[in-house]
Write a protein that holds these residues in place. Sequence first.
Motif, PDB file in Angstrom:
ATOM      1  N   GLY A   1       0.675   3.838   8.325  1.00 11.14           N
ATOM      2  CA  GLY A   1       1.179   2.529   7.906  1.00 11.14           C
ATOM      3  C   GLY A   1       1.062   2.330   6.410  1.00 11.14           C
ATOM      4  N   ARG A   2      -0.047   2.763   5.823  1.00 15.22           N
ATOM      5  CA  ARG A   2      -0.217   2.668   4.370  1.00 15.22           C
ATOM      6  C   ARG A   2       0.847   3.504   3.656  1.00 15.22           C
ATOM      7  NH1 ARG A   2      -1.575   0.051  -0.264  1.00 15.22           N
ATOM      8  NH2 ARG A   2      -2.206   1.527  -1.848  1.00 15.22           N
ATOM      9  N   THR A   3       1.092   4.702   4.154  1.00 17.90           N
ATOM     10  CA  THR A   3       2.119   5.560   3.554  1.00 17.90           C
ATOM     11  C   THR A   3       3.491   4.897   3.668  1.00 17.90           C
ATOM     12  OG1 THR A   3       0.842   7.558   4.015  1.00 17.90           O
ATOM     13  CG2 THR A   3       3.209   7.839   3.669  1.00 17.90           C
ATOM     14  N   LEU A   4       3.792   4.318   4.822  1.00 17.68           N
ATOM     15  CA  LEU A   4       5.072   3.632   4.998  1.00 17.68           C
ATOM     16  C   LEU A   4       5.177   2.410   4.091  1.00 17.68           C
ATOM     17  CD1 LEU A   4       5.300   3.892   8.865  1.00 17.68           C
ATOM     18  CD2 LEU A   4       6.745   5.072   7.210  1.00 17.68           C
ATOM     19  N   PHE A   5       4.085   1.678   3.932  1.00 17.30           N
ATOM     20  CA  PHE A   5       4.047   0.513   3.041  1.00 17.30           C
ATOM     21  C   PHE A   5       4.476   0.925   1.633  1.00 17.30           C
ATOM     22  CE2 PHE A   5       1.670  -2.341   0.188  1.00 17.30           C
ATOM     23  CZ  PHE A   5       1.988  -3.592   0.715  1.00 17.30           C
ATOM     24  N   LEU A   6       4.009   2.071   1.195  1.00 21.16           N
ATOM     25  CA  LEU A   6       4.373   2.587  -0.127  1.00 21.16           C
ATOM     26  C   LEU A   6       5.784   3.178  -0.124  1.00 21.16           C
ATOM     27  CD1 LEU A   6       0.967   4.278  -1.000  1.00 21.16           C
ATOM     28  CD2 LEU A   6       1.849   2.101  -1.894  1.00 21.16           C
ATOM     29  N   ALA A   7       6.107   3.981   0.888  1.00 23.41           N
ATOM     30  CA  ALA A   7       7.415   4.652   0.938  1.00 23.41           C
ATOM     31  C   ALA A   7       8.561   3.664   1.114  1.00 23.41           C
ATOM     32  CB  ALA A   7       7.424   5.680   2.073  1.00 23.41           C
TER      33      ALA A   7
ATOM     34  N   TRP B   1       5.235  -2.633  -1.295  1.00 20.46           N
ATOM     35  CA  TRP B   1       4.314  -2.939  -2.393  1.00 20.46           C
ATOM     36  C   TRP B   1       5.023  -3.640  -3.552  1.00 20.46           C
ATOM     37  CZ3 TRP B   1       5.309  -0.830  -7.157  1.00 20.46           C
ATOM     38  CH2 TRP B   1       6.237   0.214  -7.190  1.00 20.46           C
ATOM     39  N   ARG B   2       6.326  -3.466  -3.654  1.00 20.73           N
ATOM     40  CA  ARG B   2       7.055  -4.073  -4.782  1.00 20.73           C
ATOM     41  C   ARG B   2       6.976  -5.597  -4.743  1.00 20.73           C
ATOM     42  NH1 ARG B   2       9.961  -0.239  -7.548  1.00 20.73           N
ATOM     43  NH2 ARG B   2      10.363   1.696  -6.427  1.00 20.73           N
TER      44      ARG B   2
ATOM     45  N   GLU C   1      -2.025  -7.856  -1.988  1.00 18.84           N
ATOM     46  CA  GLU C   1      -2.563  -9.112  -2.510  1.00 18.84           C
ATOM     47  C   GLU C   1      -1.484 -10.121  -2.879  1.00 18.84           C
ATOM     48  OE1 GLU C   1      -5.580  -8.491  -5.477  1.00 18.84           O
ATOM     49  OE2 GLU C   1      -6.534  -6.950  -4.266  1.00 18.84           O
ATOM     50  N   GLY C   2      -0.202  -9.711  -2.834  1.00 19.17           N
ATOM     51  CA  GLY C   2       0.886 -10.653  -3.025  1.00 19.17           C
ATOM     52  C   GLY C   2       1.462 -10.764  -4.415  1.00 19.17           C
ATOM     53  N   GLY C   3       1.074  -9.899  -5.325  1.00 21.95           N
ATOM     54  CA  GLY C   3       1.562 -10.015  -6.701  1.00 21.95           C
ATOM     55  C   GLY C   3       2.503  -8.918  -7.118  1.00 21.95           C
ATOM     56  N   GLY C   4       3.430  -8.548  -6.285  1.00 19.71           N
ATOM     57  CA  GLY C   4       4.359  -7.470  -6.612  1.00 19.71           C
ATOM     58  C   GLY C   4       5.345  -7.855  -7.697  1.00 19.71           C
TER      59      GLY C   4
ATOM     60  N   GLY D   1       8.433   5.610  -7.764  1.00 18.57           N
ATOM     61  CA  GLY D   1       8.176   4.196  -8.053  1.00 18.57           C
ATOM     62  C   GLY D   1       6.712   3.818  -7.987  1.00 18.57           C
ATOM     63  N   SER D   2       5.979   4.395  -7.057  1.00 15.91           N
ATOM     64  CA  SER D   2       4.569   4.032  -6.904  1.00 15.91           C
ATOM     65  C   SER D   2       3.629   4.957  -7.685  1.00 15.91           C
ATOM     66  CB  SER D   2       4.173   4.029  -5.423  1.00 15.91           C
ATOM     67  OG  SER D   2       4.326   5.313  -4.858  1.00 15.91           O
ATOM     68  N   LYS D   3       4.173   6.017  -8.261  1.00 16.47           N
ATOM     69  CA  LYS D   3       3.338   6.957  -9.011  1.00 16.47           C
ATOM     70  C   LYS D   3       2.644   6.247 -10.165  1.00 16.47           C
ATOM     71  CE  LYS D   3       3.837  11.757  -9.145  1.00 16.47           C
ATOM     72  NZ  LYS D   3       4.761  12.811  -8.996  1.00 16.47           N
ATOM     73  N   GLY D   4       1.367   6.500 -10.334  1.00 18.28           N
ATOM     74  CA  GLY D   4       0.588   5.840 -11.379  1.00 18.28           C
ATOM     75  C   GLY D   4       0.011   4.508 -10.921  1.00 18.28           C
ATOM     76  N   ARG D   5       0.511   4.000  -9.810  1.00 18.29           N
ATOM     77  CA  ARG D   5      -0.002   2.735  -9.262  1.00 18.29           C
ATOM     78  C   ARG D   5      -0.949   2.987  -8.095  1.00 18.29           C
ATOM     79  NH1 ARG D   5       5.380   1.638 -10.769  1.00 18.29           N
ATOM     80  NH2 ARG D   5       5.621  -0.291 -11.938  1.00 18.29           N
TER      81      ARG D   5
END
Length: 175
Positions: free
Chosen positions: A29-35, A39-40, A47-50, A119-123
């Motif tokens: 689920g975490r991987t899917l959240f990112l993929a 997260w955006r 936390e809601g600040g995308g 997109g998520s690299k570095g984050r």
Amino acid sequence: LDAEFAQGPQPLSWVAPEPPDDAASRRRGRTLFLAFGCWRCHGVDGEGGGEALKLIRYNGRPLRAATPLFARNARRCGDAPASVYRRIALGMSTLMPAYERFAGYIWRPQKGPEAWGQGSKGRVSAAESQAVHDFYAGLPAKQEVVAKSEKARRERAGAFLWDLVHYVRALEPPR
């Protein structure tokens, strides 16, 4: 006809049978959240600040933040697993896309592997970036997905969505 009405109302959307909520499902689920790019809008840790929220307007105003995903009592449709599943599957009007069809039809991106998960690299951690890359690499090609039956795509979407539900419901406020 009376017997049909005696059964009570049917749910507005189909919910796939829930698999076990375990550590492996939450990791997926975490991987899917990112993929999937959740997260955006929801922020890397839910936390809601995308950053994408700056681009979305609601009632003519830009959004400042989404409700943190760990705020279980703030979930408009409730916190029951099936309720969270439906929210992800059906989306929220103009604020959140519906992911059921997307999850059933997602295929390996045509861009080369070097672009997967950029997109998520570095984050996120290197391990999480690798997990996203591996997820994309493991997806079937477009023609394979399109050739699947509607039932197979729906089952595939259900598995993905339940992993997301398990991840989201496991989130806790930062300490």
